[in-house]
Design a protein around this motif. Structure first.
Motif, PDB file in Angstrom:
ATOM      1  N   ALA A   1       0.840  -1.201   0.000  1.00 44.06           N
ATOM      2  CA  ALA A   1       0.000   0.000   0.000  1.00 44.06           C
ATOM      3  C   ALA A   1       0.870   1.244   0.000  1.00 44.06           C
ATOM      4  CB  ALA A   1      -0.908  -0.011   1.228  1.00 44.06           C
ATOM      5  N   ALA A   2       1.945   1.213   0.803  1.00 40.17           N
ATOM      6  CA  ALA A   2       2.827   2.384   0.885  1.00 40.17           C
ATOM      7  C   ALA A   2       3.466   2.657  -0.466  1.00 40.17           C
ATOM      8  CB  ALA A   2       3.901   2.152   1.947  1.00 40.17           C
ATOM      9  N   ALA A   3       3.816   1.590  -1.183  1.00 40.96           N
ATOM     10  CA  ALA A   3       4.436   1.750  -2.496  1.00 40.96           C
ATOM     11  C   ALA A   3       3.455   2.390  -3.469  1.00 40.96           C
ATOM     12  CB  ALA A   3       4.894   0.395  -3.018  1.00 40.96           C
ATOM     13  N   ILE A   4       2.185   2.051  -3.349  1.00 45.84           N
ATOM     14  CA  ILE A   4       1.195   2.570  -4.293  1.00 45.84           C
ATOM     15  C   ILE A   4       0.805   4.008  -3.969  1.00 45.84           C
ATOM     16  CG2 ILE A   4      -1.152   2.302  -5.200  1.00 45.84           C
ATOM     17  CD1 ILE A   4      -0.765  -0.741  -4.588  1.00 45.84           C
ATOM     18  N   TRP A   5       0.392   4.267  -2.719  1.00 45.90           N
ATOM     19  CA  TRP A   5      -0.151   5.604  -2.414  1.00 45.90           C
ATOM     20  C   TRP A   5       0.855   6.558  -1.807  1.00 45.90           C
ATOM     21  CZ3 TRP A   5      -3.710   1.516  -1.042  1.00 45.90           C
ATOM     22  CH2 TRP A   5      -4.778   1.392  -1.926  1.00 45.90           C
ATOM     23  N   GLY A   6       2.025   6.032  -1.470  1.00 43.14           N
ATOM     24  CA  GLY A   6       3.020   6.911  -0.874  1.00 43.14           C
ATOM     25  C   GLY A   6       2.540   7.467   0.450  1.00 43.14           C
ATOM     26  N   SER A   7       3.058   8.627   0.843  1.00 42.78           N
ATOM     27  CA  SER A   7       2.749   9.173   2.164  1.00 42.78           C
ATOM     28  C   SER A   7       1.391   9.872   2.192  1.00 42.78           C
ATOM     29  CB  SER A   7       3.844  10.167   2.557  1.00 42.78           C
ATOM     30  OG  SER A   7       3.905  11.170   1.568  1.00 42.78           O
ATOM     31  N   GLN A   8       0.695   9.892   1.047  1.00 37.87           N
ATOM     32  CA  GLN A   8      -0.608  10.551   1.004  1.00 37.87           C
ATOM     33  C   GLN A   8      -1.687   9.717   1.673  1.00 37.87           C
ATOM     34  OE1 GLN A   8      -0.797  13.637  -0.345  1.00 37.87           O
ATOM     35  NE2 GLN A   8       1.410  13.365  -0.511  1.00 37.87           N
ATOM     36  N   MET A   9      -1.314   8.489   1.986  1.00 32.10           N
ATOM     37  CA  MET A   9      -2.356   7.557   2.412  1.00 32.10           C
ATOM     38  C   MET A   9      -2.996   7.993   3.735  1.00 32.10           C
ATOM     39  SD  MET A   9      -1.859   3.582   2.947  1.00 32.10           S
ATOM     40  CE  MET A   9      -2.969   2.695   3.959  1.00 32.10           C
ATOM     41  N   GLU A  10      -4.327   7.940   3.776  1.00 29.47           N
ATOM     42  CA  GLU A  10      -5.070   8.313   4.968  1.00 29.47           C
ATOM     43  C   GLU A  10      -5.729   7.078   5.564  1.00 29.47           C
ATOM     44  OE1 GLU A  10      -6.693  11.544   5.992  1.00 29.47           O
ATOM     45  OE2 GLU A  10      -5.163  12.762   4.991  1.00 29.47           O
ATOM     46  N   PHE A  11      -5.996   7.128   6.878  1.00 29.62           N
ATOM     47  CA  PHE A  11      -6.783   6.038   7.470  1.00 29.62           C
ATOM     48  C   PHE A  11      -8.215   6.174   7.010  1.00 29.62           C
ATOM     49  CE2 PHE A  11      -3.185   5.625  10.280  1.00 29.62           C
ATOM     50  CZ  PHE A  11      -3.144   4.246  10.459  1.00 29.62           C
ATOM     51  N   PRO A  12      -8.914   5.037   6.875  1.00 25.01           N
ATOM     52  CA  PRO A  12     -10.267   5.086   6.306  1.00 25.01           C
ATOM     53  C   PRO A  12     -11.225   5.941   7.144  1.00 25.01           C
ATOM     54  CG  PRO A  12      -9.743   2.889   7.143  1.00 25.01           C
ATOM     55  CD  PRO A  12      -8.461   3.654   7.113  1.00 25.01           C
ATOM     56  N   ILE A  13     -11.123   5.889   8.474  1.00 22.48           N
ATOM     57  CA  ILE A  13     -11.988   6.772   9.258  1.00 22.48           C
ATOM     58  C   ILE A  13     -11.157   7.453  10.321  1.00 22.48           C
ATOM     59  CG2 ILE A  13     -14.148   5.492   8.934  1.00 22.48           C
ATOM     60  CD1 ILE A  13     -13.543   4.345  11.826  1.00 22.48           C
ATOM     61  N   ASP A  14     -11.663   8.527  10.894  1.00 19.67           N
ATOM     62  CA  ASP A  14     -10.996   9.206  11.987  1.00 19.67           C
ATOM     63  C   ASP A  14     -11.895   9.108  13.215  1.00 19.67           C
ATOM     64  OD1 ASP A  14      -9.718  10.751  13.763  1.00 19.67           O
ATOM     65  OD2 ASP A  14      -9.872  12.627  12.612  1.00 19.67           O
ATOM     66  N   ALA A  15     -11.572   8.107  14.086  1.00 15.17           N
ATOM     67  CA  ALA A  15     -12.454   7.833  15.215  1.00 15.17           C
ATOM     68  C   ALA A  15     -12.019   8.569  16.471  1.00 15.17           C
ATOM     69  CB  ALA A  15     -12.499   6.325  15.485  1.00 15.17           C
ATOM     70  N   GLY A  16     -10.897   9.280  16.382  1.00 16.48           N
ATOM     71  CA  GLY A  16     -10.332   9.936  17.562  1.00 16.48           C
ATOM     72  C   GLY A  16     -11.355  10.776  18.310  1.00 16.48           C
TER      73      GLY A  16
ATOM     74  N   VAL B   1     -14.288   8.616  19.912  1.00 14.93           N
ATOM     75  CA  VAL B   1     -13.885   7.837  21.088  1.00 14.93           C
ATOM     76  C   VAL B   1     -13.621   8.766  22.265  1.00 14.93           C
ATOM     77  CG1 VAL B   1     -12.102   6.344  22.060  1.00 14.93           C
ATOM     78  CG2 VAL B   1     -12.974   5.894  19.774  1.00 14.93           C
ATOM     79  N   GLY B   2     -12.932   9.867  21.994  1.00 14.05           N
ATOM     80  CA  GLY B   2     -12.685  10.852  23.038  1.00 14.05           C
ATOM     81  C   GLY B   2     -13.981  11.337  23.646  1.00 14.05           C
ATOM     82  N   ALA B   3     -14.961  11.615  22.750  1.00 16.71           N
ATOM     83  CA  ALA B   3     -16.250  12.119  23.225  1.00 16.71           C
ATOM     84  C   ALA B   3     -16.933  11.078  24.107  1.00 16.71           C
ATOM     85  CB  ALA B   3     -17.152  12.461  22.030  1.00 16.71           C
ATOM     86  N   ARG B   4     -16.788   9.801  23.716  1.00 12.57           N
ATOM     87  CA  ARG B   4     -17.373   8.720  24.506  1.00 12.57           C
ATOM     88  C   ARG B   4     -16.793   8.739  25.926  1.00 12.57           C
ATOM     89  NH1 ARG B   4     -19.568   4.587  21.565  1.00 12.57           N
ATOM     90  NH2 ARG B   4     -20.410   6.083  20.122  1.00 12.57           N
ATOM     91  N   ILE B   5     -15.447   8.876  26.002  1.00 15.27           N
ATOM     92  CA  ILE B   5     -14.798   8.895  27.328  1.00 15.27           C
ATOM     93  C   ILE B   5     -15.273  10.108  28.117  1.00 15.27           C
ATOM     94  CG2 ILE B   5     -12.583   9.082  28.533  1.00 15.27           C
ATOM     95  CD1 ILE B   5     -11.343   7.543  26.190  1.00 15.27           C
TER      96      ILE B   5
END
Ligand code: ATP
Ligand code: MG
Lengths: 421, 331
Positions: B39-54, B57-61
């Motif tokens: 995956a790194a070879a294909i998308w390089g450093s542009q790759m993003e995680f599919p969702i941002d749950a931070g 989850v923080g709000a849940r805590i």
């Protein structure tokens, strides 16, 4: 010594008459202890025939005890002996439930201690039984007197009474003057004396001793054994003593149980074990045993063929001996106590001289020996004597006589020897 | 009465399980690594995680903390009252004695537990703190630390004892303690403020969370280390579990437990400055203020005082540990 048969008789009568008092105090029936996955082996039919090796390989289960049964009489020293890993420690720990057996019964005065709940168990451990450990198990931060008084302290006995009883126990084991020392300041032998005093202070009926002298050097070990024998003569505790040393077993045991791979392979008196080993395993143990020390007069004596009364005249005695074509005979007084023996020659000479006193005829008479006399002591006596040696019990009553040929046979092969029971 | 012997576990199957688990794990890790590199070879450093749950989850805590704050109010108020009471008692006790009294007392104790060198150090250190005008701050910090340590011991002893007797509880507890110790201590300040508002109480509570693990760990360890032969011998005489604990296990574990308390105290002292962020007074506040005003001298003096305090307390508690060890060795 010959408690085997008598105890069995006492048992049967006690059971049939429903008597409360009975001779054996501890009775173990069909005891199993398994470690591992397949705990059902103890109750399965499969378990009965399986070997330790098979159980380990096929069932991933260690058979530490396999169907062990025996009983211990009151005031008896019962020694359990076997090689390392034969299950001795497991067995003795089951008797006080430091290890829970997998199956079986342990009756102490007819109570199955395996049915005890926690508080009953605590009471049992406080009142009935005390244990002495190979590695002493003393508390390093407590002084000798506080260690020896441990059992009393946890029962909540007042300090005064505790110290008094503990002091008595310490005196018994020869530790007076060391009350306020710490265990570290004592030698191994003395530390074990503290362990012994701690058990004695409880005044238990039963003492369990798991290789108590194994950690000590040989000289100390011998002297501790001697002291235990001496103590036991007065205290008459019921002792279950574990050892892997046959010499120790023979020295201390009234009876010995030999274990292999978790099973008891033979139970018998010391003579029994030495003279009639049940199999090669036991025989291997007894190989380097010095028979002179183990065998006693009672294991080779014969019934006295003739008993003369000292009230008889030499003439009467001569007639009796001649009529039975015997060379000699033992002489007893009117209480049945043996006073010596006479030969045909002696009585013939005395009657020719006109003597009427049989006692005067007993010139070369050998002194009667106790039935516990060892071969080592018997042999020189027998060689010096021209007649069989009379054997008496503790009350001086005649119980038999030892012939020289029998002695020789006892030292050699084990045939031709009385089965002691 | 009978605690399960560790050896009675079925060790054979367990080790096999471990081996196969290790194998599966290794295989899985290999596959994942291949995918990641591809995956790194294909998308390089542009790759993003599919969702941002931070955020969620923080709000849940946050929600959990809020809920606890509202519904646990009675509990927090009760704790607050108790902690304040202890704090005040400690502080009163420390300030009740005029300073020469305390200096002499600590010097004498140092002499007994640590010898002349430690005694001299204690004397000079305490005099220094006094002459630099930090006496009251030091006493306040000391009260704070002692309160946190006392409460920590109150928590650590029962928890540690229970962990020593229950392998399952121990297994659950271990990672929690690891987490408590590695979590940056700042993180504890936020809920501490929410539950206890500002002041010395949230400071004490955050300090406890940060400092209690070694006391628990070493209590557990100390009790487990008591020779099984001694425990067995004691039990064979009809010792109840309670007697075993109070007369055998705790006395024999004492040096180890004391070492735990020593560590807990050191960690509590390390929290002093951080705790001042939520309003704790004392030396921490002095240092904090110096930071705001950019006064390196004042910060250094406050910091040095904390160090001196730590050294004295450390030497004294270690002296106690050593005395206990000698007693256990029976010399
Ligand atoms: N906790 C345990 N788990 C598994 N196996 C055990 C355990 N304790 C004992 N065993 C096994 O039970 C058997 C009997 O052990 P035990 O300690 O009773 O032997 P022993 O006759 O006292 O030996 P030693 O002379 O070395 O003291 C041995 O095979 C041992 O490996
Ligand atoms: Mg053993």
């Amino acid at each position: 010594m010959a408690q085997n048969s008598t105890s069995a008789v006492a048992d049967r009568s006690a059971e049939s008459e429903g008597l409360v008092v009975q001779k054996n105090l501890v009775k173990v029936e069909g005891l199993w202890k398994l470690y591992g996955e397949n705990q059902s082996l103890a109750t399965d039919a499969a378990g009965a025939s399986i070997t330790k090796q098979e159980a380990l390989e096929k069932h991933r289960t260690v058979i530490a005890l396999k169907d062990v049964s025996f009983s211990v009489d009151r005031a008896e020293t019962f020694v359990v002996m076997g090689l390392s890993g034969s299950g001795k420690s497991t067995l003795v720990r089951c008797l006080i439930r430091l290890i829970e057996p997998t199956a079986g019964r342990i009756l102490v005065e007819n109570d199955d201690i395996l049915q005890y709940d926690e508080s009953q168990l605590v009471q049992f451990r406080r009142r009935k039984v005390a244990m002495v450990f190979q590695h002493f198990g003393l508390l390093p931060h407590r002084r000798v007197i506080e260690n020896a008084g441990w059992g009393l302290e946890i029962q909540g006995i007042s300090k005064e009474e505790r110290y008094e009883r503990t002091q008595t126990a310490l005196d018994l084991v020869g530790l007076q003057g060391w009350e306020h020392a710490y265990p570290r300041e004592l030698s191994g032998g003395m530390q074990q004396r503290v362990g012994l005093a701690r058990a004695l202070a409880q005044d238990p009926e039963i003492m369990l001793m798991d290789e108590p002298f194994s950690g000590l050097d040989p000289l100390i070990r011998r002297s501790m054994q001697g002291e235990l024998v001496k103590l036991q003569r007065d205290l008459k505790k019921t002792i279950v003593f574990i050892t892997h040393d046959l010499h120790e077993a023979l020295r201390l045991g009234d009876r010995i149980a030999i274990m292999r791979d978790g099973q008891v392979v033979q139970i018998g008196t010391p003579e029994d074990i030495v003279l009639n080993p049940a199999d090669e395993y036991v025989e291997e143990f007894t190989r380097d045993i010095n028979r002179e020390e183990v065998l006693t007069a009672s294991s080779v004596m014969d019934k006295a063929e003739i008993v003369l009364l000292n009230s008889q005249t030499p003439k009467e005695a001569l007639e009796i001996l001649l009529s039975r074509s015997l060379d000699s005979g033992c002489v007893v007084n009117d209480k049945g106590e043996c006073v010596g023996s006479v030969t045909v020659d002696e009585v013939a000479r005395a009657s020719k001289a006109g003597s009427t006193d049989l006692a005067s005829a007993m010139n070369g008479s050998t002194k009667p020996v106790s039935k516990d006399t060892s071969f080592g002591q018997l042999i020189p006596l027998s060689l010096a004597s021209d007649r069989p040696i009379p054997v008496v019990d503790d009350d001086g009553k005649l119980v038999g006589e030892v012939h020289r040929e029998k002695l020789a046979a006892g030292l050699g092969s084990r045939n031709h020897i009385n089965n002691v029971d | 009465m009978d605690y399960p012997l560790p050896t009675e576990k079925q060790g054979i199957s367990f080790s096999q399980l471990q081996n196969s688990a290790l194998f599966v794990f290794g295989l899985g890790a290999g596959v994942v690594a291949v995918i990641v590199f591809a995956a790194a070879a294909i998308w390089g450093s542009q790759m993003e995680f599919p969702i941002d749950a931070g955020r969620s989850v923080g709000a849940r805590i946050d929600a959990v903390v809020d809920w606890t704050n509202i519904n646990g109010d009675w509990l927090f108020s009760a704790i607050k009252i108790v902690v304040i009471k202890i704090l005040i008692t400690m502080e009163d006790a420390l300030l009740w004695m005029p300073w020469p009294g305390l200096v002499v007392l600590v010097t004498l104790i140092s002499l007994r537990l640590g010898g002349t060198f430690v005694a001299a150090f204690s004397f000079l250190g305490m005099m220094g703190m006094g002459l630099l005008g930090l006496w009251e701050s030091a006493m306040e910090t000391l009260a704070l630390v002692f309160t946190a340590v006392t409460l920590s011991i109150g928590i650590a002893l029962p928890v540690g004892v229970f962990a020593a007797r229950n392998n399952r509880f121990d297994a659950v507890l271990r990672p929690i303690l690891d987490g408590m110790q590695t979590m940056p201590s700042f993180v504890y300040l936020v809920p501490a403020i929410m539950f206890f508002s500002l002041g010395n109480v949230p400071a004490v509570m955050a300090t406890i969370v940060y400092a209690v693990p070694p006391a628990i760990r070493l209590t557990n360890l100390g009790i487990r280390q008591v020779s099984p032969e001694i425990v067995e011998a004691a039990r064979s005489f009809g010792t109840t579990p309670m007697q075993l604990l109070t007369k055998v296990q705790i006395p024999m574990a004492m040096p180890t437990i004391m070492a735990g308390i020593n560590q807990t105290t050191m960690m509590a002292l390390a929290m002093v400055v951080i705790a001042s962020l939520v309003g704790a007074g004392g030396l921490g506040e002095d240092v904090n203020r110096a930071l705001g005003r950019q006064e390196p001298g004042a910060a250094a003096i406050g910091g040095m005082s904390i160090v001196i305090m730590a050294i004295v307390i450390d030497r004294l508690t270690q002296g106690v540990v050593k005395k206990r060890q000698d007693a256990l060795r029976g010399t």
